[in-house]
Design an enzyme around this catalytic site. Sequence first.
Site, PDB file in Angstrom:
ATOM      1  N   LYS A  82       0.766  -1.075  -0.049  1.00 19.51           N
ATOM      2  CA  LYS A  82      -0.058  -0.742   0.084  1.00 19.51           C
ATOM      3  C   LYS A  82       0.781   1.718  -0.021  1.00 19.51           C
ATOM      4  CE  LYS A  82      -3.440   2.109   3.140  1.00 19.51           C
ATOM      5  NZ  LYS A  82      -4.600   2.533   4.028  1.00 19.51           N
ATOM      6  N   ASP A 114      -3.012  10.187   3.269  1.00 20.59           N
ATOM      7  CA  ASP A 114      -4.416  10.107   4.082  1.00 20.59           C
ATOM      8  C   ASP A 114      -4.800  11.026   4.661  1.00 20.59           C
ATOM      9  OD1 ASP A 114      -6.487   8.425   4.227  1.00 20.59           O
ATOM     10  OD2 ASP A 114      -5.645   7.050   4.732  1.00 20.59           O
ATOM     11  N   LYS A 145     -10.749  12.514   7.843  1.00 24.45           N
ATOM     12  CA  LYS A 145     -10.312  12.634   9.638  1.00 24.45           C
ATOM     13  C   LYS A 145     -10.129  13.597  10.025  1.00 24.45           C
ATOM     14  CE  LYS A 145      -7.000   8.752   7.940  1.00 24.45           C
ATOM     15  NZ  LYS A 145      -7.302   7.103   8.671  1.00 24.45           N
ATOM     16  N   ASP A 183       1.813   6.566   5.388  1.00 20.16           N
ATOM     17  CA  ASP A 183       0.944   5.598   4.742  1.00 20.16           C
ATOM     18  C   ASP A 183       1.436   4.415   4.039  1.00 20.16           C
ATOM     19  OD1 ASP A 183      -2.075   3.592   5.487  1.00 20.16           O
ATOM     20  OD2 ASP A 183      -3.059   5.642   4.167  1.00 20.16           O
ATOM     21  N   ASP A 237     -13.088   7.260   3.652  1.00 16.14           N
ATOM     22  CA  ASP A 237     -10.917   6.528   4.590  1.00 16.14           C
ATOM     23  C   ASP A 237     -10.928   5.059   4.207  1.00 16.14           C
ATOM     24  OD1 ASP A 237      -8.920   7.824   6.213  1.00 16.14           O
ATOM     25  OD2 ASP A 237     -10.279   7.692   7.937  1.00 16.14           O
ATOM     26  N   GLU A 241      -9.188   3.597   2.270  1.00 17.16           N
ATOM     27  CA  GLU A 241      -8.909   3.468   0.380  1.00 17.16           C
ATOM     28  C   GLU A 241      -7.634   2.338   0.698  1.00 17.16           C
ATOM     29  OE1 GLU A 241      -7.960   5.550   2.998  1.00 17.16           O
ATOM     30  OE2 GLU A 241      -5.665   5.011   2.847  1.00 17.16           O
ATOM     31  N   ARG A 291      -7.919  -0.746   1.050  1.00 14.05           N
ATOM     32  CA  ARG A 291      -8.366  -1.846   0.365  1.00 14.05           C
ATOM     33  C   ARG A 291      -8.454  -1.673  -0.575  1.00 14.05           C
ATOM     34  NH1 ARG A 291     -12.622  -2.566   5.351  1.00 14.05           N
ATOM     35  NH2 ARG A 291     -11.203  -0.910   6.031  1.00 14.05           N
TER      36      ARG A 291
END
Length: 524
Positions: free
Chosen positions: A288, A293, A300, A311, A370, A372, A374
């Site tokens: 990833k 993020d 967030k 991230d 959020d 994101e 996956r």
Amino acid sequence: MKIALVSVPAGELDVDALAVPVATGQRLSGPAVELDRAMGGVLAEMVATAEFRGRIHEVLPVPAQGKIGPRRVILYGLGSLHDLDGQRMRSAHHELVRASRTYGYKRIAVLRTDAVRMDALKAVVEGCVMGTFERRSRQTGPQPERREIDELMLVGFGSGREHELVAARENGEATNRAREWQNAPPNELTPEALAQEAMRIAQRHNLEVEVLGPAELKTGGYNLLIGVASGSAKPPRLIRLRHRGSPSPLSGEGGSVRAADAAGRGAGSPSGAAASSAGGPVLALVGKGITFDSGGISLKDPDRMADMKADMSGAAAVLAAIDVIASRKIPLDVMAVVAACENMPGPAAQRPGDVVVSADGKTVEIVNTDAEGRLVLADALTHALRNGATHILDLATLTGAATVAIGHAATAAVSNDDSFWATVDMASREAGDRVWRLPMYADYRILLRSQIADLRNSQYGEAGCILGGMFIGEFAGGKPWAHLDIAASSWNTNTELTTVLRGPSGAGTRICIELAELMAGAER
Ligand code: BES
Ligand code: MN
Ligand code: ZN
């Protein structure tokens, strides 16, 4: 830092410090006893009076006052032998080196006592090398003096083990490279910059590399990645490196560069299947690579949002790992796939409620922008499969729920295949980088369902870490797959959990390398 195995008696070494490991509840043993005698019994006294207890991360320098060759002995703790696994072993040596640097020692030696097994050489070297990690400062003005160790000597580990030493050093340095990337500010390490790092690795080892930009992603149908990236001004990159290491007549002919450049221009459409030329396994390491993020429209909280520069820790791990896998010419076909983009709000950002068609055709309802990780990983897995992956390990800072489930002391995992998992688990032990597998009960699957699409990406209410993994697993094409949620293990933010090192850890880097080694070994 020079590292060498030496067979000179420890008391005769010309070093600033001779490090002697002590476990809690243990007396000095083996060569440490002789050393203590030469020093007039001061070491045994420190231990007997419990002024030094041998707790993990405990470090105590004792001046030798000319009684022995080393200027001083530095007692360092291993904690209880019962608790001493590969991770704590590395952590103890990490702290030893950090402390030695703080004290300004230039030449140090580590003495092996009975508390440290002969086969711990790898753990000792990896830990020490990781202890040399120094975050790159972006502060202006006079820089504080960098305190480095010039020479590390290992006493009592036998001889002729230089190849082990070299490999362990590479593993430690790769981990530090991942940590450096984790630390990099998000305006520096953009998706484009990540692609450039990958290109550099490819050039170094003559690897095949492909970088897809927005146009190629559209052609390939990678809409989940495009969707996450759509709120950002920075275009996404789907990065793929391929080390053709399988022992076959076709391998070893050198790589080719598929993409014209890291900007994603000139890359062809997704290449056709390219299983190992020998028909053997092709391991895909999928990372990833969300370079920042913000949460997107499901924004967030501002507190700790800055942590989300890391991230891309999964991407850091797989890139650092394939660098070593390629340089060591591990005889296995391995690809690294990185889904790189930013998750930002903006006029073009995807919305909660959107339904997006993934690269493999499944429809996904975006319930929470959020969640994101996956999404981008689902398309990255499809990309790996299209390129011939037979086994997939993905690494992702996927869920806060991983922290709730097991905290920073280990990586949370799921897998669809017991046999592949056994190999990943073994790799984790070899790496001294803990993983713990969570169950994927069929009962959970209903929680992935959407009213309107094949899957939804969020709002499960429970088992968040498992469900994040299970979502990704839907895109594994039935191939052996394991998912490492490194959200907690890649960066310890808990100030009370002090026996787990703080800050970026490079979690998963060495697991990827060891997994490739183990799978290559099984093929031989
Ligand atoms: N990158 C985060 C997960 C994360 C949180 C990593 C804290 C490291 C530290 C991920 O993209 C995320 O936001 N996950 C959500 C998922 C939820 C919306 C289903 C989370 O964990 O809250
Ligand atoms: Mn997120
Ligand atoms: Zn994320």
